[in-house]
Design a protein around this motif. Structure first.
Motif, PDB file in Angstrom:
ATOM      1  N   VAL A 286     -10.716  22.997 -27.670  1.00 52.81           N
ATOM      2  CA  VAL A 286     -11.501  22.311 -28.899  1.00 52.81           C
ATOM      3  C   VAL A 286     -10.870  22.024 -30.048  1.00 52.81           C
ATOM      4  N   THR A 287      -9.499  22.025 -29.786  1.00 55.28           N
ATOM      5  CA  THR A 287      -8.474  21.650 -31.064  1.00 55.28           C
ATOM      6  C   THR A 287      -8.181  20.314 -30.837  1.00 55.28           C
ATOM      7  N   PRO A 288      -8.531  19.574 -32.096  1.00 58.65           N
ATOM      8  CA  PRO A 288      -8.132  17.928 -31.858  1.00 58.65           C
ATOM      9  C   PRO A 288      -6.707  17.745 -31.860  1.00 58.65           C
TER      10      PRO A 288
ATOM     11  N   GLN B  37      -4.442  18.257 -30.145  1.00 59.49           N
ATOM     12  CA  GLN B  37      -3.413  19.232 -29.907  1.00 59.49           C
ATOM     13  C   GLN B  37      -3.630  19.811 -28.415  1.00 59.49           C
TER      14      GLN B  37
ATOM     15  N   MET C  82       3.492  12.236 -31.967  1.00 62.18           N
ATOM     16  CA  MET C  82       3.523  13.230 -31.064  1.00 62.18           C
ATOM     17  C   MET C  82       4.126  12.660 -29.536  1.00 62.18           C
TER      18      MET C  82
ATOM     19  N   ASN D  35      -8.360  17.742 -39.882  1.00 63.20           N
ATOM     20  CA  ASN D  35      -9.723  18.314 -40.144  1.00 63.20           C
ATOM     21  C   ASN D  35     -10.085  18.693 -38.625  1.00 63.20           C
ATOM     22  N   VAL D  36     -11.271  19.331 -38.449  1.00 68.30           N
ATOM     23  CA  VAL D  36     -11.816  19.534 -37.062  1.00 68.30           C
ATOM     24  C   VAL D  36     -13.288  19.139 -37.153  1.00 68.30           C
ATOM     25  N   GLU D  37     -13.487  18.245 -36.573  1.00 66.22           N
ATOM     26  CA  GLU D  37     -14.869  17.430 -36.835  1.00 66.22           C
ATOM     27  C   GLU D  37     -15.964  18.330 -36.559  1.00 66.22           C
ATOM     28  N   TRP D  38     -15.969  19.155 -35.516  1.00 68.85           N
ATOM     29  CA  TRP D  38     -17.152  19.893 -35.078  1.00 68.85           C
ATOM     30  C   TRP D  38     -17.430  21.048 -35.998  1.00 68.85           C
TER      31      TRP D  38
ATOM     32  N   GLN E  24      -9.508  30.659 -30.463  1.00 71.92           N
ATOM     33  CA  GLN E  24     -10.107  29.220 -30.381  1.00 71.92           C
ATOM     34  C   GLN E  24      -9.509  28.178 -30.730  1.00 71.92           C
ATOM     35  N   LEU E  25      -8.753  27.881 -31.788  1.00 72.25           N
ATOM     36  CA  LEU E  25      -7.815  26.641 -32.359  1.00 72.25           C
ATOM     37  C   LEU E  25      -6.519  26.895 -31.854  1.00 72.25           C
ATOM     38  N   ASN E  26      -5.795  26.062 -31.435  1.00 72.49           N
ATOM     39  CA  ASN E  26      -4.664  26.254 -30.867  1.00 72.49           C
ATOM     40  C   ASN E  26      -3.411  25.594 -31.733  1.00 72.49           C
TER      41      ASN E  26
ATOM     42  N   PHE F 271      -4.633  25.110 -37.759  1.00 77.94           N
ATOM     43  CA  PHE F 271      -5.883  25.358 -37.640  1.00 77.94           C
ATOM     44  C   PHE F 271      -6.371  26.834 -37.738  1.00 77.94           C
TER      45      PHE F 271
ATOM     46  N   GLN G 218       1.847  24.231 -32.447  1.00 78.80           N
ATOM     47  CA  GLN G 218       2.322  22.879 -32.716  1.00 78.80           C
ATOM     48  C   GLN G 218       3.815  22.757 -33.130  1.00 78.80           C
TER      49      GLN G 218
END
Lengths: 213, 427
Positions: free
Chosen positions: A187-189, A191, B8, B74-77, B165-167, B171, B311
């Motif tokens: 769920v990471t944008p 990435q 990237m 940002n993280v839209e959800w 959850q976020l990678n 984040f 990252q």
């Protein structure tokens, strides 16, 4: 020396200025202006100004906050925190609606309109009947269901003693296993999914370049 | 995020070319490229013969184009819209401790407002001897103080309560910035208004609110208000950025970022807390039994390895590796950071780049010789009170899974043999 007394900077605030900005309302009703509003008027106002985000019955639209429902869910996996299920004081609802709602057009509601909308939110949470009239007179009589649901920060007693022990440095555990991975959720944008795509694409491109050289 | 994607892409290209070139018999990525004379050395480059940009080209500069991935994201959800929302500081790409203002995270509840110094007014009212109004110019006439402090959102790492959850460190830990503030102590301003009328200060509060539509009103006990709270108008040497509260914000050292009220317009001395929306509905922490903590103001000791991280993968192969990160505590100075590369079986102290400062970010380095095998990296912060950063399981044992805020758990990065890193939880 300068911190000992006033320096004579600034000017006295006029009563009209204080009245214009000091709008906050406390749990005991301190700060409430004189006024009233009923559920029916609140319903009408809510449909006009609020329902597009918060739903016809204050149940919420999409990701916008739900203002009603969630009774007895606070100890469950996914608690639903609303004015009815979570908020301790009605004063907060009145104060927040009055100062900061509707989102994008704040401070546009008249005093009686705020009373009426607050009455409708109470009704949506099954806390008053449909003929209820909320006013500055009866405001303090309303006790929200979760009024006693809060404790003052107790980390000093419950956590600090436990988390202030000298920790292990050597031979702290025999085995370590991965129990959860962020990439499984994905769920990471920018990435994860996108990144894997780039890796695949670039690997192909680099191989092609390498083959040419 | 096209620009970001392109960056990237180009960094991946460089990485893969390097990896392909290094592949085969030669051990060590740097040795592989020295097969012949390097044209970047043997051929005269354009920048070594032509001219660079003139001094009048950039009256106020931005980072060079090659750094265009070092940006807020940002993280839209996460939120219903991008107005009452959050973005994240690119901590994975920064070093040292001072956060560049231009990529320092934002959190607004009704957007970043444009408030000129000319239009700015600050009111002090309530239980004071003289209710006062200040202009911005007035603020600059008070004796000033200057301090470096971190501002961490109460919700930083909040998405990680239930699992990995976020990678990316941006984040999971990027709702934070650290700046050098100049301003006037709140104590000085309250003295100007006079606190004799307030009587016994031990049971008094100040209520602070912003000029924006959300107001973000919060109650602060008088003891803290008179201790180290600042009304700041400069950060990292220049005026606050619009999105950080221009022209004046509250700085509340060590306490959750929500209380750092931006576009500060009013300070009210009162005999009771307001129990506003931001300290009842929000910024209260629900425990497993359904009761909730309120007034969880201080941010506990915390750390994160910023590189390597998801990252910021390892691209140079095995051998010397700089493991680095940030540590901070709202209870005082960081005194020590431990690092493990084996998921907590063995820990070693890292190096603090400078002695820890109270309620400010500290940078740590752990110089490692990587053998190319997978690692489970963690950092563990200690502060001057003796508090040691807990694991997520330790926190869950006390709080359950639904407290949303104040997640200061130890973070794990799984570094794979190819140098990629992933956010994981471990046993």
């Amino acid at each position: 020396s300068t911190s000992d007394g006033p320096l004579g900077i600034g000017r006295v605030a006029l009563p009209e200025e204080v009245a214009a900005w000091d709008l906050d309302v406390r749990p005991d009703g301190h700060g409430l202006p004189v006024g009233s509003g009923n559920v029916a008027d609140g319903d009408e106002l809510f449909q006009d100004y609020c329902a597009v985000c918060h739903g016809v019955f204050a149940e919420g639209v999409d990701n916008w906050p739900k203002l009603a429902g969630g009774s007895d869910t606070l100890d469950r996996d996914d608690p639903l925190k609303t004015v009815g299920s979570y908020w301790p004081h009605l004063s907060t609802a009145w104060d927040y609606v009055n100062r900061s709602m509707p989102f994008g057009n704040a401070q546009s509601l008249a005093t009686d309109e705020v009373y009426a909308i607050t009455a409708y939110i109470l009704y949506s949470n099954d806390l008053v009947d449909d003929d209820f009239v909320l006013s500055n007179e009866n405001f303090s009589e309303i006790v929200l269901p979760n009024a006693d649901g809060f404790i003052i920060d107790d980390r000093d007693e419950t956590e600090l003693p436990v988390f202030s022990q000298e920790p292990c440095m050597e031979n702290c555990k025999e085995a370590v296993e991965i129990t959860m991975r962020a990439t499984v959720l994905d769920v990471t944008p920018d990435q994860t999914a996108a990144r894997e795509a780039f890796i695949a694409e670039e690997a192909a491109e680099a191989e092609a370049e390498a083959a040419e050289e | 995020m096209t620009a970001n994607s392109n960056d990237m892409k180009s960094s991946r290209r460089a990485f893969l070319r390097g990896a392909l070139a290094a592949g085969g018999a030669v051990a060590g990525a740097t040795a592989a490229r020295a097969a012949g004379p390097d044209p970047l050395i043997t051929e005269v480059q354009s920048w070594a013969s032509g001219l660079g940009a003139p001094v009048d080209a950039t009256p106020y500069g931005l980072p060079i184009q090659f750094e265009s991935d070092v940006i807020r994201r940002n993280v839209e959800w996460l939120t219903a819209d991008t107005i009452s929302s959050i973005n994240f500081t690119p901590i994975h790409a920064l070093d040292g401790t001072i956060t560049p203002q231009g990529c320092a995270f934002e959190r607004h509840h009704s957007g970043a407002i444009e408030l000129s110094k000319k239009d700015y007014r600050l009111m002090i009212n309530g239980l004071v001897d003289r209710e006062l109004v200040f202009t911005y110019e007035d603020l600059e006439r008070f004796p000033r103080e200057q301090h470096v402090y971190f501002c961490e959102c109460a919700a930083n790492t909040g998405m990680e309560w239930a699992g990995a959850q976020l990678n990316g460190a941006q984040f999971t830990h990027g709702m934070i910035h650290n700046m050098e503030y100049t301003g006037v102590s709140l104590r000085t301003l309250l003295t100007e208004a006079g606190l004799d009328a307030a009587g016994d200060l031990s049971d008094k509060w100040v209520y602070v609110e912003g000029a924006d539509a959300s107001s973000n009103g919060r109650s602060i006990p008088m003891e803290k208000a008179l201790d180290d709270v600042l009304v700041a108008f400069k950060a990292n040497g220049e005026a606050l950025r619009m999105e950080h509260g221009y022209p004046a914000r509250l700085v509340v050292p060590g306490w959750e970022g929500n209380m750092w009220v931006k576009w500060l317009r009013r300070i009210e001395v009162a005999d009771a807390p307001v129990e506003s929306r931001e300290e009842t509905s929000k910024y209260t922490d629900t425990l497993a039994d359904g009761t909730s903590r309120k007034w969880t103001w201080v941010m506990d000791a915390k750390s994160v390895i910023t590189s390597p991280s998801p990252q910021s993968p390892i691209r140079h192969g095995k051998g010397p590796l700089v493991i680095t990160g940030l540590a901070w505590s709202g209870r005082g100075a960081i005194t020590r950071v431990d690092v493990t590369v084996d998921g907590g079986k063995t820990w070693q102290p890292a190096r603090l780049a400078a002695p820890g400062q109270k309620m400010a970010l500290a940078r740590f380095y752990f110089d490692h010789n990587w053998d190319g095998e997978e690692m489970l990296l963690q950092a563990r912060a200690h502060d001057e009170t003796g508090y040691v950063q807990p694991t997520k399981d330790q926190l869950r044992e006390v709080r359950g899974l639904n407290s949303i805020y104040h997640n200061n758990c130890i973070q794990t990065w799984w570094v794979k043999p190819n140098g990629e890193a992933e956010n994981v939880e471990i046993s």
